[in-house]
Every structure is written in structure tokens, then in C-alpha cells.
Design an enzyme around this catalytic site. Structure first.
Site, PDB file in Angstrom:
ATOM      1  CE  LYS A 292     -18.954  14.966  -2.253  1.00  0.00           C
ATOM      2  NZ  LYS A 292     -18.779  14.704  -3.285  1.00  0.00           N
ATOM      3  CB  SER A 293     -27.182  14.880  -1.783  1.00  0.00           C
ATOM      4  OG  SER A 293     -27.871  15.857  -1.649  1.00  0.00           O
ATOM      5  N   GLY A 294     -25.686  11.939  -3.603  1.00  0.00           N
ATOM      6  CA  GLY A 294     -25.673  10.957  -5.110  1.00  0.00           C
ATOM      7  C   GLY A 294     -25.786  11.383  -6.022  1.00  0.00           C
TER       8      GLY A 294
ATOM      9  CB  THR B 272     -21.433  11.187  -9.500  1.00  0.00           C
ATOM     10  OG1 THR B 272     -20.737  13.047  -8.774  1.00  0.00           O
ATOM     11  CG2 THR B 272     -20.267  10.500 -10.559  1.00  0.00           C
ATOM     12  CD1 TRP B 273     -25.083   5.097  -8.506  1.00  0.00           C
ATOM     13  CD2 TRP B 273     -25.990   5.931  -6.262  1.00  0.00           C
ATOM     14  NE1 TRP B 273     -25.484   4.136  -7.427  1.00  0.00           N
ATOM     15  CE2 TRP B 273     -25.858   4.582  -6.145  1.00  0.00           C
ATOM     16  CE3 TRP B 273     -26.120   6.338  -4.990  1.00  0.00           C
ATOM     17  CZ2 TRP B 273     -26.568   3.826  -5.365  1.00  0.00           C
ATOM     18  CZ3 TRP B 273     -26.972   5.476  -3.884  1.00  0.00           C
ATOM     19  CH2 TRP B 273     -27.046   4.615  -4.587  1.00  0.00           C
TER      20      TRP B 273
ATOM     21  CG  PHE C  55     -21.617  21.383 -12.021  1.00  0.00           C
ATOM     22  CD1 PHE C  55     -23.167  22.385 -11.479  1.00  0.00           C
ATOM     23  CD2 PHE C  55     -21.073  21.216 -11.121  1.00  0.00           C
ATOM     24  CE1 PHE C  55     -23.312  22.590 -10.189  1.00  0.00           C
ATOM     25  CE2 PHE C  55     -21.008  21.892  -9.737  1.00  0.00           C
ATOM     26  CZ  PHE C  55     -22.192  22.261  -9.530  1.00  0.00           C
TER      27      PHE C  55
ATOM     28  CG  HIS D 241     -25.627  20.345  -7.221  1.00  0.00           C
ATOM     29  ND1 HIS D 241     -25.495  19.494  -6.602  1.00  0.00           N
ATOM     30  CD2 HIS D 241     -23.897  20.343  -7.285  1.00  0.00           C
ATOM     31  CE1 HIS D 241     -24.737  18.361  -6.617  1.00  0.00           C
ATOM     32  NE2 HIS D 241     -23.483  19.220  -6.984  1.00  0.00           N
TER      33      HIS D 241
ATOM     34  NE  ARG E 175     -25.042  10.459   1.841  1.00  0.00           N
ATOM     35  CZ  ARG E 175     -24.130   9.957   1.618  1.00  0.00           C
ATOM     36  NH1 ARG E 175     -23.142  11.188   0.897  1.00  0.00           N
ATOM     37  NH2 ARG E 175     -22.900   9.553   2.140  1.00  0.00           N
TER      38      ARG E 175
ATOM     39  CB  SER F 215     -20.428  13.055   2.012  1.00  0.00           C
ATOM     40  OG  SER F 215     -20.092  13.373   0.604  1.00  0.00           O
TER      41      SER F 215
ATOM     42  CG  PHE G 252     -16.591  17.791  -2.302  1.00  0.00           C
ATOM     43  CD1 PHE G 252     -16.412  16.761  -3.195  1.00  0.00           C
ATOM     44  CD2 PHE G 252     -17.999  19.225  -2.783  1.00  0.00           C
ATOM     45  CE1 PHE G 252     -16.563  17.337  -4.346  1.00  0.00           C
ATOM     46  CE2 PHE G 252     -17.950  19.015  -4.113  1.00  0.00           C
ATOM     47  CZ  PHE G 252     -17.394  18.507  -4.820  1.00  0.00           C
TER      48      PHE G 252
ATOM     49  CE  LYS H  65     -15.349   6.408   5.364  1.00  0.00           C
ATOM     50  NZ  LYS H  65     -15.830   6.392   6.884  1.00  0.00           N
TER      51      LYS H  65
END
Length: 294
Positions: free
Chosen positions: A47-49, A51-52, A80, A107, A129, A137, A141, A257
Site C-alpha cells: 500500500k505504498s504505491g 502498482t503506480w 509478484f 514486498h 509512504r 490503506s 485492503f 483514494k
């Protein structure tokens, strides 16, 4: 194996780090994974970006060709590595069938990374993040991605997060471990908040790190294509192609978000104070600094 047996199972410790049961069962496969010298590792705490960053890097590797980057879901374009559900899916097997140069997602905390990455001196990009946004987040998830155990209430989950009793362990150890490692290895350490504030500047850092040149307009195109609103609508990036049994977007969308500072909508004053106190202790002595809003 039926769904009942896969989902909402308790995490299992591997060398003191809680992970999904399937990974623990097949740990020897992960440990002995053979990195290739031209692999690029994308490492993050969940949850730290992830995929981005994966989407940005895939676009860089494809010279900004947005159509090419819709060729498959992001989890197939950037497998992954350590994610294994025995008999169903394996990031390790997936990667064995990918042509070089490969993009690899992990991860894992630094101490659990397969040693072949260090041996081959692979390039690695780490995104961190701020902890409070990650906790919020991650809670949502956990609710929607059923491979996780049940998160319980927000209050309970926050306690687990602070204690490092969540999948991939302590956020504090994770961000600090990778931060220390960058002194000795090819690691570009980025911050989610910087990417939010000035994506173009961070993409230029990536290009420099990857020794790639790109015209201004291609960079602008990548900035646009990887903005949260565009990615949220992109089925090859937003995980909607996964079976609803695995990820229930009606509970909470995978791309929720994508902002900085959302923790303010979730933390009570008491939770905030307790968290900050604990944070100071756990981050003591580290040169790592985070912004919890932009």
C-alpha cells in the site's frame, strides 16, 4: 483447493516476519529464486504505491507506448515474485517464463530478499509512504483482499499494524532496512508523497537511474497515463480483472483514494497521539524522514 481453504487464513511466520501461508509453505522456492543481472526489482511495503510505480516503469520500458502497456494486467506484466498459492498461482513460476529484462515486484523486507539479487547487483527501486496513510490503506485492503486474515475493527488493526503483526511485518523495520541497504547497493529510494507532489520530477529520477532518455512529451504522457484518475479507470492497472472472490471491490476498491493525508479521516485524536509516541520510539536514530501530508 477450494476457496474456503485459501482465504482468511492466519499468517505464518518466516524468520520472524508474518506472511501468507502459501508463501511460508513454499519458502524454499522463494529463497532460491534466481535473479538475472538485468532484472529490475520494484520493492515496497504494501500500500505504498507499488502498482503506480510498476505502471510508470512498464511505460518507461515500453517508451511511453500506452497501448503496449494495456497488453495484460499489471500483475502479469510485473509479477509478484514471492506470492504463491500452492497449486494455483506462483510468482516464481510466472517469472521463470518472462523474457529479460524482467520487472519483478516484491514486498519482502530486505533481510528476506533472495540473495541472488545482491549477488547480481540488480537495480532496485524502493517506494516508501508515510506510516499513517499506509495503515489506513492496508486496513481497507485487508477487508477487500481475502487472502488476508480478517482485519477486525480499525482499532484492532491499528494495534496489529503498530506491532508488526500484519502481512510482511513491521512497516518501521521495512522502510529502515531498505534505507540502510541503499548505501551499498544500486537502490533508488523514492517517496510516495514526492511522487504525488511532483510526478514529473520523480519520473526524471527514474529515467536517470535506468539510464534512459525520453523526450519531454513522452514524459508528459507518462505523467498523465499514471495519474490516479486515469489508472483507476484502466482495467489493466486497477485489479478489476481479478475474480471478485479474491478481491471484492464492492467492499473497497483496490484503487481507493490515492491521496496523502487520508489518515486524518480515520485516526481519532487518541489514536494519533499514541501512534506518534510509538513512531518516535521505533524510528529513533534513523535519518529517514517522512511527510504525513503534502
Amino acid at each position: 483447493m477450494d476457496e474456503q481453504n485459501i482465504f482468511r487464513r492466519e499468517l505464518v511466520d518466516v524468520q520472524g516476519v508474518p506472511v501468507f501461508w502459501g508463501m511460508a509453505e513454499e519458502w524454499s522456492q522463494v529463497e532460491t529464486f534466481e535473479a538475472r543481472p538485468d532484472d529490475l526489482l520494484i520493492a515496497t511495503y504494501p500500500k505504498s504505491g507499488t502498482t503506480w510505480l510498476s505502471e510508470i516503469v512498464d511505460l518507461i520500458y515500453n517508451n511511453g507506448d500506452t497501448e503496449k502497456c494495456k497488453r495484460d494486467a499489471i500483475y502479469n506484466r510485473v509479477p509478484f515474485m514471492e506470492f504463491i498459492i500452492p497449486g494455483i498461482s506462483s510468482g516464481i513460476e510466472q517469472l521463470q517464463n518472462v523474457q529479460s529484462p524482467r520487472l519483478v515486484k516484491t514486498h519482502l523486507p530486505v533481510q528476506l530478499l533472495p540473495s541472488s539479487f545482491w549477488k547480481n547487483n540488480c537495480k532496485m527501486i524502493y517506494v516508501a509512504r508515510n506510516a499513517k496513510d499506509v495503515a489506513v490503506s492496508y486496513y481497507y485492503f485487508y477487508q477487500m483482499a481475502k487472502i488476508h486474515p480478517d482485519p477486525g475493527t480499525w482499532e484492532e488493526f491499528l494495534e496489529s499494524f503498530m506491532a508488526g503483526k500484519v502481512c510482511f511485518g513491521s512497516w518501521y523495520d521495512h522502510v529502515k532496512g531498505w534505507w540502510e541497504k541503499k548505501k551499498d547497493y544500486h537502490i533508488l529510494y523514492l517517496f510516495y508523497e514526492d511522487m504525488k507532489e511532483n510526478p514529473k520530477c520523480e519520473i526524471q529520477k527514474l529515467l536517470k537511474f535506468l539510464e534512459k532518455d525520453m523526450p519531454e512529451e513522452t514524459v508528459a504522457k507518462i505523467v498523465h497515463h499514471t495519474s490516479f484518475d486515469v489508472m483507476k479507470q484502466n482495467p489493466s492497472a486497477n485489479y478489476t480483472t481479478l475474480d471478485n472472490g479474491e478481491m471484492d471491490h464492492s467492499v473497497s476498491p483496490f484503487m481507493r483514494k490515492g491521496i496523502s493525508g487520508d489518515w486524518k479521516n480515520k485516526f481519532t485524536v487518541a489514536q494519533y497521539e499514541r501512534f506518534e509516541e510509538d513512531y518516535k520510539n521505533k524510528m529513533k536514530g534513523s535519518t529517514l524522514k517522512f511527510r504525513s501530508e503534502i
